[in-house]
Design a protein around this motif. Structure first.
Motif, short mmCIF file in Angstrom:
data_model
loop_
_atom_site.label_atom_id
_atom_site.label_comp_id
_atom_site.label_asym_id
_atom_site.label_seq_id
_atom_site.Cartn_x
_atom_site.Cartn_y
_atom_site.Cartn_z
N GLU A 1 0.79 -1.64 0.27
CA GLU A 1 -0.12 0.09 -0.03
C GLU A 1 0.76 1.06 -0.06
O GLU A 1 0.02 1.70 -0.91
CB GLU A 1 -0.85 0.32 0.82
N GLU A 2 2.30 1.31 0.73
CA GLU A 2 2.92 2.51 0.97
C GLU A 2 3.51 2.82 -0.22
O GLU A 2 3.55 3.78 -1.26
CB GLU A 2 3.76 2.21 1.67
N ILE A 3 4.08 1.26 -1.23
CA ILE A 3 4.77 1.71 -2.22
C ILE A 3 3.92 2.01 -3.16
O ILE A 3 4.12 3.56 -4.10
CB ILE A 3 5.75 0.97 -2.81
N VAL A 4 2.73 1.33 -3.68
CA VAL A 4 1.47 2.02 -4.47
C VAL A 4 1.27 3.69 -4.51
O VAL A 4 1.18 4.21 -5.44
CB VAL A 4 0.58 0.71 -4.46
N ASP A 5 0.61 4.15 -3.26
CA ASP A 5 0.51 4.70 -2.84
C ASP A 5 1.03 6.25 -3.43
O ASP A 5 0.98 6.64 -4.16
CB ASP A 5 0.19 5.40 -1.35
N GLY A 6 2.69 6.14 -3.18
CA GLY A 6 3.71 6.80 -3.64
C GLY A 6 3.75 6.90 -5.05
O GLY A 6 4.26 8.03 -5.35
N PHE A 7 3.63 5.87 -5.72
CA PHE A 7 4.31 5.20 -7.18
C PHE A 7 2.70 6.37 -7.59
O PHE A 7 2.48 7.00 -8.35
CB PHE A 7 3.85 4.22 -7.59
N TYR B 1 8.64 4.52 -19.17
CA TYR B 1 9.03 3.53 -17.94
C TYR B 1 7.71 2.89 -17.17
O TYR B 1 7.28 3.73 -16.39
CB TYR B 1 10.13 5.21 -16.80
N VAL B 2 8.29 1.68 -17.24
CA VAL B 2 7.79 0.78 -16.35
C VAL B 2 8.63 -0.31 -15.62
O VAL B 2 9.44 -0.51 -15.18
CB VAL B 2 7.93 -0.20 -17.36
N TYR B 3 7.78 -0.49 -14.53
CA TYR B 3 8.67 -1.14 -12.85
C TYR B 3 7.52 -1.93 -13.20
O TYR B 3 5.91 -1.89 -12.94
CB TYR B 3 7.95 0.54 -12.42
N VAL B 4 8.17 -2.98 -12.75
CA VAL B 4 7.35 -4.45 -11.66
C VAL B 4 8.29 -4.57 -10.86
O VAL B 4 8.78 -4.44 -9.93
CB VAL B 4 7.94 -5.09 -12.92
N LEU B 5 6.36 -4.57 -9.58
CA LEU B 5 6.43 -4.65 -8.95
C LEU B 5 6.53 -5.67 -7.67
O LEU B 5 5.16 -6.03 -7.41
CB LEU B 5 6.20 -3.33 -7.94
N LYS B 6 7.41 -6.23 -7.51
CA LYS B 6 7.04 -8.01 -6.58
C LYS B 6 7.04 -7.37 -5.23
O LYS B 6 8.10 -7.23 -4.60
CB LYS B 6 8.00 -8.64 -7.16
N ARG C 1 2.51 -11.33 -4.77
CA ARG C 1 1.42 -9.75 -5.37
C ARG C 1 2.31 -8.97 -6.36
O ARG C 1 3.24 -8.69 -5.82
CB ARG C 1 1.23 -9.13 -3.86
N LEU C 2 1.90 -8.90 -6.91
CA LEU C 2 2.49 -8.02 -8.31
C LEU C 2 1.64 -6.80 -8.80
O LEU C 2 0.44 -7.47 -8.84
CB LEU C 2 2.81 -8.97 -9.34
N PHE C 3 2.78 -5.73 -9.07
CA PHE C 3 2.41 -4.72 -9.54
C PHE C 3 2.79 -3.96 -10.23
O PHE C 3 4.26 -4.18 -10.40
CB PHE C 3 2.20 -3.48 -8.36
N LEU C 4 1.95 -3.62 -11.54
CA LEU C 4 3.14 -3.22 -12.59
C LEU C 4 2.52 -1.64 -12.64
O LEU C 4 1.77 -1.21 -12.23
CB LEU C 4 2.71 -3.64 -13.98
N ARG D 1 1.33 9.18 -6.23
CA ARG D 1 0.96 10.27 -5.58
C ARG D 1 2.47 11.09 -6.49
O ARG D 1 1.95 12.64 -6.83
CB ARG D 1 1.42 10.12 -4.38
N ARG D 2 3.39 9.94 -7.27
CA ARG D 2 4.37 10.66 -8.25
C ARG D 2 3.31 10.60 -9.72
O ARG D 2 4.31 11.21 -10.27
CB ARG D 2 4.75 10.10 -8.25
N GLY D 3 1.95 10.56 -9.75
CA GLY D 3 1.47 10.24 -11.40
C GLY D 3 1.78 9.06 -12.35
O GLY D 3 1.60 9.35 -13.57
N ALA D 4 2.61 7.79 -10.98
CA ALA D 4 2.16 6.60 -12.16
C ALA D 4 0.72 6.35 -12.02
O ALA D 4 0.09 6.34 -11.20
CB ALA D 4 3.64 5.59 -11.83
N HIS D 5 0.63 5.51 -13.42
CA HIS D 5 -0.09 4.70 -13.04
C HIS D 5 -0.20 2.95 -13.42
O HIS D 5 1.19 2.25 -13.40
CB HIS D 5 -0.58 4.57 -15.14
N VAL D 6 -0.47 3.42 -11.82
CA VAL D 6 -0.37 1.54 -10.96
C VAL D 6 -1.33 0.26 -11.11
O VAL D 6 -2.96 0.88 -10.92
CB VAL D 6 -0.13 2.07 -10.02
N SER D 7 -1.06 -0.51 -11.00
CA SER D 7 -2.49 -1.56 -11.43
C SER D 7 -1.64 -2.91 -10.80
O SER D 7 -0.47 -3.64 -10.96
CB SER D 7 -3.56 -1.77 -12.80
#
Length: 169
Positions: A24-30, A61-66, A71-74, A32-38
């Motif tokens: 939740e912390e990392i996804v919210d941070g992304f 710029y694409v980020y794979v958050l493991k 749980r995996l977020f793009l 807030r910076r304007g990234a599209h996270v799903s």
């Protein structure tokens, strides 16, 4: 880094293994910076989920958050995002959307990873077979191979980039 400038990739990919952080912390941070996270859905077809992510987002710029427990977020953004707290992770470049899709398939599915890694293994195997067959008769060649190994690694990255559509940065 030099290879990235030479090849002029369309996409820069970063894989972050964030085992010590809460999603939740990392996804919210992304966000807030304007990234599209799903969050990557595991209940539908993998290729359909990746195509849906690519169609619904934009940016180079694409980020794979493991995270733990699978749980995996793009995430995707138009600018490079960086934090000093992030662990050292894999940085990759992709030539086009097909290379990006191939890379994301490799990251989210073990079955796809095995299928996609076969050409990479063939490339490395062919190069090592050629090197071994040439230098086994010449002991000095092994010594020289040590010094030209850095150049050979960059050459293999270019070959992977042209065949697979992505490579390690």
């Amino acid at each position: 880094m030099i290879i990235g400038r030479f090849l002029s990739p369309n996409y820069h990919i970063r894989v972050l293994k964030l085992n010590k952080f809460k999603p939740e912390e990392i996804v919210d941070g992304f966000r807030r910076r304007g990234a599209h996270v799903s969050e990557f859905p595991r209940d539908i077809d993998i290729e359909l989920a990746i195509e849906s992510f690519m169609a619904s987002s934009y940016g180079d710029y694409v980020y794979v958050l493991k995270f733990p427990k699978g749980r995996l977020f793009l995430a995707r953004h138009t600018k490079r995002l960086h934090e000093k707290k992030w662990p050292n992770s894999g940085r990759y470049i992709a030539r086009d959307e097909n290379g990006l899709k191939r890379f994301l398939l490799r990251e989210v599915s073990r079955k796809s990873m095995v299928i996609i890694e076969v050409p990479r293994i063939i490339i490395w195997g062919a190069v090592w077979w050629l090197v071994w067959s040439y230098f086994r008769e010449y002991p000095l060649g092994t010594f020289l191979l040590f010094f030209i190994g850095f150049f050979l690694d960059d050459l293999l990255k270019v070959l992977e980039y042209s065949v697979l559509g992505y490579c390690r940065d």
